[in-house]
Design an enzyme around this catalytic site. Sequence first.
Site, PDB file in Angstrom:
ATOM      1  N   TRP A  11       0.821  -1.222   0.000  1.00  0.00           N
ATOM      2  CA  TRP A  11       0.000   0.000   0.000  1.00  0.00           C
ATOM      3  C   TRP A  11       0.856   1.274   0.000  1.00  0.00           C
ATOM      4  O   TRP A  11       0.350   2.356  -0.164  1.00  0.00           O
ATOM      5  CB  TRP A  11      -0.972  -0.020   1.191  1.00  0.00           C
ATOM      6  CG  TRP A  11      -2.229  -0.791   0.896  1.00  0.00           C
ATOM      7  CD1 TRP A  11      -2.353  -1.853   0.050  1.00  0.00           C
ATOM      8  CD2 TRP A  11      -3.536  -0.553   1.436  1.00  0.00           C
ATOM      9  NE1 TRP A  11      -3.658  -2.289   0.030  1.00  0.00           N
ATOM     10  CE2 TRP A  11      -4.406  -1.516   0.873  1.00  0.00           C
ATOM     11  CE3 TRP A  11      -4.066   0.360   2.345  1.00  0.00           C
ATOM     12  CZ2 TRP A  11      -5.763  -1.578   1.184  1.00  0.00           C
ATOM     13  CZ3 TRP A  11      -5.418   0.300   2.667  1.00  0.00           C
ATOM     14  CH2 TRP A  11      -6.261  -0.665   2.088  1.00  0.00           C
ATOM     15  N   LYS A  12       2.157   1.121   0.256  1.00  0.00           N
ATOM     16  CA  LYS A  12       3.061   2.287   0.291  1.00  0.00           C
ATOM     17  C   LYS A  12       2.515   3.345   1.271  1.00  0.00           C
ATOM     18  O   LYS A  12       1.942   2.965   2.279  1.00  0.00           O
ATOM     19  CB  LYS A  12       3.251   2.842  -1.121  1.00  0.00           C
ATOM     20  CG  LYS A  12       3.616   1.746  -2.135  1.00  0.00           C
ATOM     21  CD  LYS A  12       4.069   2.277  -3.454  1.00  0.00           C
ATOM     22  CE  LYS A  12       4.430   1.117  -4.376  1.00  0.00           C
ATOM     23  NZ  LYS A  12       5.020   1.528  -5.634  1.00  0.00           N
ATOM     24  N   GLU A  99      11.907   2.191  -3.955  1.00  0.00           N
ATOM     25  CA  GLU A  99      11.623   3.548  -3.466  1.00  0.00           C
ATOM     26  C   GLU A  99      12.434   3.844  -2.209  1.00  0.00           C
ATOM     27  O   GLU A  99      12.847   4.968  -1.971  1.00  0.00           O
ATOM     28  CB  GLU A  99      10.114   3.709  -3.214  1.00  0.00           C
ATOM     29  CG  GLU A  99       9.359   3.857  -4.526  1.00  0.00           C
ATOM     30  CD  GLU A  99       7.924   3.362  -4.505  1.00  0.00           C
ATOM     31  OE1 GLU A  99       7.362   3.142  -3.417  1.00  0.00           O
ATOM     32  OE2 GLU A  99       7.370   3.181  -5.618  1.00  0.00           O
ATOM     33  N   GLY A 233       1.479  -2.777  -6.288  1.00  0.00           N
ATOM     34  CA  GLY A 233       1.378  -1.465  -5.646  1.00  0.00           C
ATOM     35  C   GLY A 233      -0.012  -0.879  -5.858  1.00  0.00           C
ATOM     36  O   GLY A 233      -0.972  -1.252  -5.188  1.00  0.00           O
ATOM     37  N   GLY A 234      -0.112   0.047  -6.823  1.00  0.00           N
ATOM     38  CA  GLY A 234      -1.365   0.781  -7.060  1.00  0.00           C
ATOM     39  C   GLY A 234      -2.613  -0.089  -7.108  1.00  0.00           C
ATOM     40  O   GLY A 234      -3.642   0.251  -6.509  1.00  0.00           O
TER      41      GLY A 234
HETATM   42  P1  PGA Z   1       2.953  -0.752  -8.919  1.00  0.00           P
HETATM   43  O1  PGA Z   1       4.023  -0.884  -7.732  1.00  0.00           O
HETATM   44  O2  PGA Z   1       2.170  -2.027  -8.951  1.00  0.00           O
HETATM   45  O3  PGA Z   1       2.119   0.446  -8.544  1.00  0.00           O
HETATM   46  O4  PGA Z   1       3.723  -0.547 -10.182  1.00  0.00           O
HETATM   47  C1  PGA Z   1       4.689  -2.093  -7.498  1.00  0.00           C
HETATM   48  C2  PGA Z   1       5.585  -1.929  -6.301  1.00  0.00           C
HETATM   49  O5  PGA Z   1       6.156  -0.853  -6.123  1.00  0.00           O
HETATM   50  O6  PGA Z   1       5.755  -2.873  -5.515  1.00  0.00           O
END
Ligand code: PGA
Length: 250
Positions: A11-12, A99, A233-234
């Site tokens: 979920w970041k 990141e 991610g998204g």
């Molecule tokens: P994303 O991110 O699916 O939004 O490209 C993947 C991740 O950073 O693990």
Amino acid sequence: MTRKMLIAGNWKMNGLRADAAEFQAMIDRISTDQFESHDILICPPTTLLAKFASIAEKTEMNVGGEDCHWEIAGAHTGDISAQMLKDSGASYCIIGHSERRANHNETNQTVKKKAEAALQSGLIAIVCVGETLEQRQAGDAMKTVKSQIQQSLPKGANFNNCVIAYEPVWAIGTGETATSDDINQMHGCIRELLQEIGGEKLSQSRILYGGSVKPQNAKEIFSGKDVDGGLIGGASLKAKDFCGIVAGAS
Ligand code: PGA
């Protein structure tokens, strides 16, 4: 040996308490069969971890952390230890996401220490690796990923406690995915390297692909023989999308 697929959501820095409803919806929509045949995981921001763990209690859903410090405790303002994540209900921890490598200057050495802390606390480490666009264009994608793995794999890593996530940096959050051929070639190469480093006990670790995985492309990506799931991610923020991706693994 058959490897159980792992579908993991990252979920970041997204999600407030109200978004627990979305998490609950995922648990409700994923079928018993899907929970039995795959490991399913959501890594929310740390503020939501204990809440999500309590929602997931008595279900097959797993929760995990997005990062941890390499020490168990101490004077590290703002940091979270692997032991704290475990105590909050986590069973996995993402380590060395690109990141964090880019925004927090994490090196392979810090990633390795963090992954070791995760293992010591009884968490399964998801160690992230992946090349930048410049490295791929220069023909250095394999070399980059190999050296990241050689230098950031934790001591004592095996197929039970360690997962590798191959995430090309240029594919994260961009809507661009690597081609199936590129993914399969890289995953095969990672599997060989794991065999060289640690024999069967390591080579049977799960290797996830991450980078713009969506319900529309999940099935094709997951069909690769060395693709053992995804780090999402998204598309892991919404139950409809995440469950669509889980369906792609079935
Ligand atoms: P994303 O991110 O699916 O939004 O490209 C993947 C991740 O950073 O693990």
